[in-house]
Design a protein around this motif. Structure first.
Motif, PDB file in Angstrom:
ATOM      1  N   THR A   1       4.077   6.647 -10.167  1.00 16.63           N
ATOM      2  CA  THR A   1       2.928   6.715  -9.243  1.00 16.63           C
ATOM      3  C   THR A   1       2.544   5.387  -9.094  1.00 16.63           C
ATOM      4  OG1 THR A   1       2.486   8.676 -10.105  1.00 16.63           O
ATOM      5  CG2 THR A   1       0.708   7.625  -8.680  1.00 16.63           C
ATOM      6  N   LEU A   2       2.583   4.968  -8.052  1.00 15.01           N
ATOM      7  CA  LEU A   2       2.145   3.671  -7.445  1.00 15.01           C
ATOM      8  C   LEU A   2       0.567   3.356  -7.075  1.00 15.01           C
ATOM      9  CD1 LEU A   2       5.074   2.369  -5.493  1.00 15.01           C
ATOM     10  CD2 LEU A   2       4.802   1.796  -7.990  1.00 15.01           C
ATOM     11  N   ALA A   3       0.083   2.449  -7.316  1.00 13.55           N
ATOM     12  CA  ALA A   3      -1.445   2.010  -7.005  1.00 13.55           C
ATOM     13  C   ALA A   3      -1.645   2.334  -5.331  1.00 13.55           C
ATOM     14  CB  ALA A   3      -2.120   0.924  -7.364  1.00 13.55           C
ATOM     15  N   ASN A   4      -2.694   2.656  -4.879  1.00 13.91           N
ATOM     16  CA  ASN A   4      -3.048   2.631  -3.384  1.00 13.91           C
ATOM     17  C   ASN A   4      -2.192   4.005  -2.703  1.00 13.91           C
ATOM     18  OD1 ASN A   4      -4.873   0.615  -3.846  1.00 13.91           O
ATOM     19  ND2 ASN A   4      -3.246  -0.753  -3.247  1.00 13.91           N
ATOM     20  N   ASN A   5      -1.574   4.807  -3.387  1.00 11.01           N
ATOM     21  CA  ASN A   5      -0.893   6.053  -2.682  1.00 11.01           C
ATOM     22  C   ASN A   5       0.468   5.221  -2.114  1.00 11.01           C
ATOM     23  OD1 ASN A   5      -2.636   7.954  -3.502  1.00 11.01           O
ATOM     24  ND2 ASN A   5      -3.743   7.661  -1.811  1.00 11.01           N
ATOM     25  N   GLU A   6       0.842   4.118  -2.574  1.00 12.30           N
ATOM     26  CA  GLU A   6       2.163   3.787  -1.908  1.00 12.30           C
ATOM     27  C   GLU A   6       3.315   4.273  -2.759  1.00 12.30           C
ATOM     28  OE1 GLU A   6       2.163  -0.391  -2.086  1.00 12.30           O
ATOM     29  OE2 GLU A   6       0.268  -0.566  -1.096  1.00 12.30           O
ATOM     30  N   GLY A   7       3.604   5.506  -2.685  1.00 12.55           N
ATOM     31  CA  GLY A   7       5.039   6.431  -3.057  1.00 12.55           C
ATOM     32  C   GLY A   7       6.038   6.087  -2.306  1.00 12.55           C
ATOM     33  N   PRO A   8       7.107   6.630  -2.184  1.00  8.97           N
ATOM     34  CA  PRO A   8       8.142   6.502  -1.600  1.00  8.97           C
ATOM     35  C   PRO A   8       7.920   7.037  -0.145  1.00  8.97           C
ATOM     36  CG  PRO A   8       8.614   8.373  -3.279  1.00  8.97           C
ATOM     37  CD  PRO A   8       7.259   7.822  -3.502  1.00  8.97           C
ATOM     38  N   ASN A   9       7.332   7.965   0.041  1.00 11.29           N
ATOM     39  CA  ASN A   9       6.786   8.348   1.523  1.00 11.29           C
ATOM     40  C   ASN A   9       5.729   7.739   1.970  1.00 11.29           C
ATOM     41  OD1 ASN A   9       9.178  10.251   1.528  1.00 11.29           O
ATOM     42  ND2 ASN A   9       7.874  11.962   0.650  1.00 11.29           N
TER      43      ASN A   9
ATOM     44  N   SER B   1      10.757   3.465   8.641  1.00 12.61           N
ATOM     45  CA  SER B   1      10.365   4.574   7.726  1.00 12.61           C
ATOM     46  C   SER B   1      11.709   5.804   7.645  1.00 12.61           C
ATOM     47  CB  SER B   1       9.000   5.289   8.579  1.00 12.61           C
ATOM     48  OG  SER B   1       8.755   6.325   7.687  1.00 12.61           O
ATOM     49  N   ALA B   2      11.534   5.984   6.675  1.00 10.95           N
ATOM     50  CA  ALA B   2      12.699   7.239   6.565  1.00 10.95           C
ATOM     51  C   ALA B   2      12.423   8.401   7.371  1.00 10.95           C
ATOM     52  CB  ALA B   2      13.112   7.522   5.123  1.00 10.95           C
ATOM     53  N   ILE B   3      11.165   8.645   7.608  1.00 10.23           N
ATOM     54  CA  ILE B   3      10.904  10.112   8.282  1.00 10.23           C
ATOM     55  C   ILE B   3      10.224   9.679   9.801  1.00 10.23           C
ATOM     56  CG2 ILE B   3      10.722  11.535   6.372  1.00 10.23           C
ATOM     57  CD1 ILE B   3       7.787  11.001   6.478  1.00 10.23           C
ATOM     58  N   GLU B   4      10.198  10.340  10.730  1.00  9.38           N
ATOM     59  CA  GLU B   4       9.696   9.983  11.877  1.00  9.38           C
ATOM     60  C   GLU B   4       7.968  10.023  11.739  1.00  9.38           C
ATOM     61  OE1 GLU B   4       9.285  12.291  15.927  1.00  9.38           O
ATOM     62  OE2 GLU B   4      11.293  11.466  15.744  1.00  9.38           O
ATOM     63  N   ASP B   5       7.523   8.954  12.565  1.00  7.16           N
ATOM     64  CA  ASP B   5       5.891   8.918  12.309  1.00  7.16           C
ATOM     65  C   ASP B   5       5.418   8.580  13.605  1.00  7.16           C
ATOM     66  OD1 ASP B   5       3.405   8.762  11.221  1.00  7.16           O
ATOM     67  OD2 ASP B   5       3.955   7.077   9.930  1.00  7.16           O
TER      68      ASP B   5
END
Length: 132
Positions: free
Chosen positions: A22-30, A55-59
């Motif tokens: 779990t990374l700080a500032n909600n910087e997970g893989p997604n 990004s791996a997913i459409e945003d």
């Protein structure tokens, strides 16, 4: 006593091997920040910048250019997974004022802000070369 230390080391190794980071500032893989803004040069004496959104997913992204006083020069919505867009700014509109580029991600609910500062300088160079 020696068996307890071996078991403790094995448990720690097992826990580390199968746990999610779990990374700080909600910087997970997604949720990682995927923007990059860079100066690529001038065209017709106007600065050109390139914005990359990876990004791996459409945003859906909202891109806004503002001056240091909050005046909006440009805003646009971009949608996709991996996007690259170039922007040519008319420097006479904002002069030497600092610009802020705000990139908002709808899916990740994240915002990144870039500052563009222009400066002018005159460089005089004298070179001496040996001919013979």
């Amino acid at each position: 006593m020696k068996n307890y230390s071996i078991i403790a080391i094995a448990l720690v190794a097992f826990t580390l091997a199968f746990s999610n980071t779990t990374l700080a500032n909600n910087e997970g893989p997604n949720n990682k920040h995927v923007t990059d803004l860079k100066f690529v040069g001038n065209k017709d004496n106007q600065p050109v910048f390139e914005l990359s959104l990876n990004s791996a997913i459409e945003d859906e992204y909202t891109v806004t250019f503002r001056d240091e006083y909050g005046n909006v020069f440009y805003t646009d919505k971009l949608k996709g997974a991996s996007l690259t867009k170039k922007f040519m700014l008319k420097s006479e509109e904002f002069g030497d004022a600092a610009l802020h580029v705000v990139v908002r991600s709808k899916n990740n609910n994240s915002t990144e802000v870039y500052a563009i500062n222009r400066s002018h300088s005159y460089v005089e160079e004298t070179v001496v070369n040996k001919v013979k």
